[in-house]
Scaffold this active site. Structure first.
Site, PDB file in Angstrom:
ATOM      1  N   HIS A 162       0.832  -1.201   0.000  1.00  0.00           N
ATOM      2  CA  HIS A 162       0.000   0.000   0.000  1.00  0.00           C
ATOM      3  C   HIS A 162       0.870   1.256   0.000  1.00  0.00           C
ATOM      4  O   HIS A 162       0.630   2.193  -0.764  1.00  0.00           O
ATOM      5  CB  HIS A 162      -0.933   0.001   1.215  1.00  0.00           C
ATOM      6  CG  HIS A 162      -1.596   1.324   1.430  1.00  0.00           C
ATOM      7  ND1 HIS A 162      -2.589   1.806   0.593  1.00  0.00           N
ATOM      8  CD2 HIS A 162      -1.379   2.292   2.345  1.00  0.00           C
ATOM      9  CE1 HIS A 162      -2.952   3.015   1.006  1.00  0.00           C
ATOM     10  NE2 HIS A 162      -2.233   3.337   2.065  1.00  0.00           N
ATOM     11  N   HIS A 167       0.974   4.765  -2.520  1.00  0.00           N
ATOM     12  CA  HIS A 167       1.457   6.136  -2.315  1.00  0.00           C
ATOM     13  C   HIS A 167       2.704   6.458  -3.133  1.00  0.00           C
ATOM     14  O   HIS A 167       2.861   7.585  -3.608  1.00  0.00           O
ATOM     15  CB  HIS A 167       1.742   6.376  -0.837  1.00  0.00           C
ATOM     16  CG  HIS A 167       0.504   6.469   0.002  1.00  0.00           C
ATOM     17  ND1 HIS A 167      -0.376   7.533  -0.100  1.00  0.00           N
ATOM     18  CD2 HIS A 167      -0.022   5.630   0.922  1.00  0.00           C
ATOM     19  CE1 HIS A 167      -1.382   7.345   0.745  1.00  0.00           C
ATOM     20  NE2 HIS A 167      -1.200   6.201   1.368  1.00  0.00           N
ATOM     21  N   GLU A 208      -6.458   9.190  -0.455  1.00  0.00           N
ATOM     22  CA  GLU A 208      -6.573   7.745  -0.217  1.00  0.00           C
ATOM     23  C   GLU A 208      -7.669   7.096  -1.070  1.00  0.00           C
ATOM     24  O   GLU A 208      -7.471   6.027  -1.627  1.00  0.00           O
ATOM     25  CB  GLU A 208      -6.871   7.450   1.268  1.00  0.00           C
ATOM     26  CG  GLU A 208      -5.725   7.736   2.229  1.00  0.00           C
ATOM     27  CD  GLU A 208      -4.596   6.691   2.197  1.00  0.00           C
ATOM     28  OE1 GLU A 208      -4.643   5.757   1.380  1.00  0.00           O
ATOM     29  OE2 GLU A 208      -3.664   6.850   2.994  1.00  0.00           O
ATOM     30  N   SER A 227      -3.979   0.513  -4.580  1.00  0.00           N
ATOM     31  CA  SER A 227      -3.117  -0.560  -4.086  1.00  0.00           C
ATOM     32  C   SER A 227      -3.915  -1.802  -3.726  1.00  0.00           C
ATOM     33  O   SER A 227      -3.357  -2.761  -3.196  1.00  0.00           O
ATOM     34  CB  SER A 227      -2.329  -0.077  -2.865  1.00  0.00           C
ATOM     35  OG  SER A 227      -3.207   0.322  -1.827  1.00  0.00           O
TER      36      SER A 227
END
Ligand SMILES: [Fe+2]
Length: 296
Positions: A162, A167, A208, A227
């Site tokens: 993730h 990111h 997010e 992700s």
């Protein structure tokens, strides 16, 4: 990383400073002593890290490298289909390895020439103000462990997949990092916990779990969706509302399930205009005024 306490396995330290990660009984790695030993060791290493030092090396196993390969392969076509243009541009710039888990230090060395961002290691939950505040200094707190190899497409916690595939690809693009930095400055500027929560929820529903309209279809620019091989297939079927600062900043969400309410921007330009400008200028008073609008 995710910032929510309920999502992180608690970490406890003994008298010598060695950490134990308390995985719940339902965690896929709960009954695997080798995995648990590695989780404890990585958490301990992260807790000993000092600013300015390189991130400690994580000793991933062949099975863990295989997890990375399987998830990257699963995401490849899904990114082409569902990711926003700006994410794909960042991914092209970063060129992460897909056949092995890269070290955070290695990813930082790829990121720094692009945007100045570097990773720093987190043992577990990082307090909100520290997590966001670091963004203003182009630093990103990240976990290093990877999900258990028995279920490569599932993780109950934010793991290095993730942090780096989600990111990292965004931290490679200056249009994204301008937003991350603005969120970091906002988190440092606001004083009350309520205002900090508002800033954090806007981050949640944008960087997010943000989605946007692009070329006539819904795509995502949020690291949480990008992700997750499962969630990325589902977001177009969720309840989609227009981008709305007040609603994003005040909506409760449950981190443990797929997000069923998402806010769609008309474009990434609109995210920059609306969300970036909010983070650039907000303070406790302006946030209180925004919240009052919902109750007026
Ligand atoms: Fe995250």
């Amino acid at each position: 990383m995710f910032e929510e306490a309920q999502y992180f396995a608690p970490v406890v330290a003994d008298a010598d400073g060695n950490l134990t990660v308390q995985l719940g009984k339902g965690h896929p790695g709960f009954a695997d002593p080798v995995y648990r030993e590695r989780r404890d060791r990585l958490a301990t290493l992260a807790s000993q890290w000092k600013p300015g030092e390189p991130v400690p090396t994580a000793d991933y196993t062949d099975a863990e490298h295989e997890v990375w390969r399987v998830v990257c392969e699963a995401l490849e076509a899904k990114h082409e289909k569902y990711a926003s243009r700006v994410f794909l541009e960042g991914k092209d710039l970063l060129k992460l390895p897909t056949d092995r888990v890269p070290q955070l230090e290695e990813v930082s060395d790829l990121l720094e020439p692009l945007t100045g961002f570097r990773y720093q290691p987190a043992a577990g939950l990082v307090p909100l103000r520290d997590f966001y505040g670091a963004l203003a200094d182009k630093r990103f707190w990240s976990t290093q462990y990877i999900r258990h190899h028995s279920v490569p497409l599932y993780t109950p916690e934010p793991d290095v997949l993730h942090e780096v595939v989600g990111h990292g690809n965004t931290l490679a693009h200056p249009r994204y990092t301008a937003l991350y930095e603005a969120a970091g400055r906002a988190a440092r500027r606001v004083e009350s916990d309520a205002a900090l929560q508002f800033v954090s929820k806007v981050f949640w529903f944008t960087l997010e779990f943000g989605v946007l309209h692009e070329d006539g279809e819904l795509r995502t620019y949020g690291a949480g969706i990008l992700s997750s091989p499962g969630e990325i297939e589902e977001f177009r079927g969720m309840r989609i509302e227009p981008l709305d600062l007040v609603r994003m900043g005040t909506t409760e969400y449950d981190i443990t399930v797929y997000q069923d309410l998402l806010y769609a921007a008309e474009s990434f330009d609109q995210v920059e205009d609306v969300v970036g400008s909010f983070w650039d200028t907000c303070d406790d008073d302006s946030i209180e005024s925004l919240k009052a609008r919902t109750t007026a």
